[in-house]
Design an enzyme around this catalytic site. Structure first.
Site, mmCIF file in Angstrom:
data_model
loop_
_atom_site.group_PDB
_atom_site.id
_atom_site.type_symbol
_atom_site.label_atom_id
_atom_site.label_comp_id
_atom_site.label_asym_id
_atom_site.label_seq_id
_atom_site.Cartn_x
_atom_site.Cartn_y
_atom_site.Cartn_z
ATOM 1 N N GLN A 146 -9.513 -3.817 -3.727
ATOM 2 C CA GLN A 146 -10.900 -3.411 -3.305
ATOM 3 C C GLN A 146 -12.776 -3.685 -3.807
ATOM 4 O O GLN A 146 -13.069 -4.437 -3.709
ATOM 5 C CB GLN A 146 -11.245 -2.477 -2.381
ATOM 6 C CG GLN A 146 -12.284 -1.865 -2.781
ATOM 7 C CD GLN A 146 -12.772 -2.339 0.004
ATOM 8 O OE1 GLN A 146 -11.776 -2.062 0.002
ATOM 9 N NE2 GLN A 146 -14.045 -2.172 -1.136
ATOM 10 N N HIS A 182 -7.420 0.879 -6.262
ATOM 11 C CA HIS A 182 -7.731 0.269 -5.058
ATOM 12 C C HIS A 182 -7.867 -1.417 -6.430
ATOM 13 O O HIS A 182 -9.492 -1.466 -5.447
ATOM 14 C CB HIS A 182 -8.224 0.272 -4.516
ATOM 15 C CG HIS A 182 -8.250 0.276 -2.959
ATOM 16 N ND1 HIS A 182 -7.626 -1.093 -2.881
ATOM 17 C CD2 HIS A 182 -9.200 0.788 -1.762
ATOM 18 C CE1 HIS A 182 -7.832 -1.696 -1.421
ATOM 19 N NE2 HIS A 182 -8.855 -0.330 -0.605
ATOM 20 N N CYS A 235 -16.617 0.926 0.856
ATOM 21 C CA CYS A 235 -15.168 0.107 0.636
ATOM 22 C C CYS A 235 -15.232 0.518 2.470
ATOM 23 O O CYS A 235 -13.911 -0.334 2.658
ATOM 24 C CB CYS A 235 -13.923 0.855 0.171
ATOM 25 S SG CYS A 235 -14.301 3.044 -0.155
ATOM 26 N N ARG A 270 -13.384 -9.793 1.507
ATOM 27 C CA ARG A 270 -12.120 -9.320 1.124
ATOM 28 C C ARG A 270 -11.397 -10.270 1.220
ATOM 29 O O ARG A 270 -9.688 -10.615 0.953
ATOM 30 C CB ARG A 270 -11.692 -7.745 2.165
ATOM 31 C CG ARG A 270 -12.414 -6.453 1.491
ATOM 32 C CD ARG A 270 -11.887 -5.735 0.802
ATOM 33 N NE ARG A 270 -10.403 -5.963 0.230
ATOM 34 C CZ ARG A 270 -9.590 -4.493 0.822
ATOM 35 N NH1 ARG A 270 -10.103 -3.657 1.522
ATOM 36 N NH2 ARG A 270 -8.042 -4.447 0.950
ATOM 37 N N ASP A 280 -17.222 6.178 -1.149
ATOM 38 C CA ASP A 280 -16.473 6.354 -0.498
ATOM 39 C C ASP A 280 -15.735 7.513 0.074
ATOM 40 O O ASP A 280 -16.434 8.462 -0.390
ATOM 41 C CB ASP A 280 -15.324 5.751 -1.547
ATOM 42 C CG ASP A 280 -13.407 6.105 -0.633
ATOM 43 O OD1 ASP A 280 -13.223 5.765 0.365
ATOM 44 O OD2 ASP A 280 -12.581 5.924 -1.556
ATOM 45 N N ARG A 317 1.211 -1.062 0.257
ATOM 46 C CA ARG A 317 -0.058 -0.158 0.287
ATOM 47 C C ARG A 317 1.069 1.188 -0.139
ATOM 48 O O ARG A 317 2.148 1.043 0.812
ATOM 49 C CB ARG A 317 -0.990 0.365 0.976
ATOM 50 C CG ARG A 317 -1.574 1.121 1.147
ATOM 51 C CD ARG A 317 -3.232 1.298 2.401
ATOM 52 N NE ARG A 317 -3.715 0.413 2.101
ATOM 53 C CZ ARG A 317 -5.324 0.430 1.631
ATOM 54 N NH1 ARG A 317 -5.658 0.686 3.906
ATOM 55 N NH2 ARG A 317 -6.062 -0.339 1.464
HETATM 56 N N1 NVA Z 1 -10.645 6.896 -1.092
HETATM 57 C C1 NVA Z 1 -9.713 6.265 0.216
HETATM 58 C C2 NVA Z 1 -10.002 5.095 0.543
HETATM 59 C C3 NVA Z 1 -9.897 3.718 1.398
HETATM 60 C C4 NVA Z 1 -9.904 2.252 1.334
HETATM 61 C C5 NVA Z 1 -8.092 6.602 0.710
HETATM 62 O O1 NVA Z 1 -8.074 6.209 -0.560
HETATM 63 O O2 NVA Z 1 -8.171 6.988 1.778
HETATM 64 N N1 CP Z 2 -11.686 0.077 2.457
HETATM 65 C C1 CP Z 2 -9.843 0.284 3.152
HETATM 66 O O1 CP Z 2 -9.158 -0.717 1.815
HETATM 67 O O2 CP Z 2 -10.244 0.077 4.575
HETATM 68 P P1 CP Z 2 -8.505 -0.514 5.352
HETATM 69 O O3 CP Z 2 -7.903 1.565 4.767
HETATM 70 O O4 CP Z 2 -8.957 -0.172 6.519
HETATM 71 O O5 CP Z 2 -7.544 -1.162 4.793
#
Ligand code: NVA
Ligand code: CP
Length: 303
Positions: free
Chosen positions: A133, A130, A261, A289, A221, A103
């Protein structure tokens, strides 16, 4: 040749459909208490430059359930934080681990890592995409609606990483997607064009009602993604009309499924009452997931 999962387009449609079918089998086995240890002896390294609850837990627990092990690493506690290159880090991790999940911020970082890694690399979220997801979300929609191709999905909110993968998913899985965002916060043009070229039915609008009208699935989201915290005040005022609330949902199909998500900012992108009345769908989405990513890791390691 090792395979990576950096965007939904990293794998072919048939490969993704295999993963979804396998996810269903793994979920059933888990429910029935049957132990499946296809990844015994395999080690997953999970490298995080941003925080996580679901991604970390579902990958870590997922590989344990398949008989393997997971190692968690973050930037601050590794030499990457002191300037060791991605190229060298990828080559080192490849000598220890069987598979890597990352990540990070830039999509370029993960592309570069994958280039120098001799083991499969999975994108656990970047600023741009993502994919794990959306892979899991497609599994959830299929499970609940019994189909994916004739489904109308409306995404309402920020044109971010989740929206981009949802757009890619329309090209791969055949659902029609409507993306409603404020002007200037839409998805990246190239993402839309590429997905359309691959056959995706993708509609971009700034009218949330148009997007949600007749939708089978309404997806939202957060308005402010990780790494954008400083933009919050400037950004948020444009998003008020894009809240998923009862009024907006009344334009969708009666049996509409609401997805998020997570994490959710209730009172911003979704109201507390909509969230709670669709909580079972949303937490099944989070649960899935685990199963989808187990199937993905099996695919990348064994097939
Ligand atoms: N769009 C959000 C998704 C979190 C799972 C982010 O990047 O923070
Ligand atoms: N939806 C998702 O990826 O959650 P986290 O940021 O908690 O991993």
């Amino acid at each position: 040749m090792k395979k990576d999962f950096l965007t939904l387009f990293s794998l072919k449609r048939e490969e993704l459909l295999w993963i979804l079918k396998r996810a269903e089998e793994l979920k059933r086995a888990h429910r029935e208490g049957r132990i499946i240890e296809t990844l015994r002896g395999k080690t997953l390294v999970m490298f995080f430059e941003k925080v996580s609850t679901r991604t970390r837990l579902s990958f870590e627990i997922g590989i344990y359930q398949l008989g393997g092990n997971a190692v968690f690493l973050n930037k601050a506690d590794s030499q990457l934080g002191r300037g060791e290159s991605i190229k060298d880090t990828a080559r080192v991790i490849s000598r220890y681990a069987d598979i890597v999940m990352i990540r990070t911020f830039a999509q370029d970082t993960i592309e570069k890592f994958a280039k120098y890694s001799s083991v499969p690399v999975i994108n656990g979220l970047t600023d741009s995409y993502h994919p794990v997801q959306i892979l899991s979300d497609v599994f959830t929609i299929k499970e609940k609606k019994g189909k994916i191709e004739k489904v109308k999905v409306a995404y309402v909110g920020d044109g971010n990483n989740v929206a981009h993968s949802l757009i890619n998913g329309a090209a791969t899985f055949g659902y029609e997607v409507f993306v409603a965002t404020p002007e200037n916060y839409g998805p990246v043009r190239k993402v839309v064009v590429t997905a359309r070229e691959k056959g995706g039915r993708i509609n971009i609008t700034s009218d949330p009602m148009e997007a949600v009208s007749g939708a089978d699935v309404v997806y939202t989201d957060v308005w402010v993604s990780m790494g954008q915290e400083e933009e919050r005040d400037r950004k948020i005022k444009f998003f008020k009309p894009f809240q998923v609330n009862e009024r907006l949902l009344s334009h969708a199909k009666d049996d509409v499924m609401v997805l998020h998500c997570l994490p959710a900012h209730k009172g911003e992108e979704i109201t507390e009452d909509v969230f709670e009345s669709h909580a079972d769908e949303i937490f099944t989405q989070a649960e899935n997931r685990l199963h989808a990513q187990k199937a993905l890791m099996e695919y990348l390691l064994l097939r």
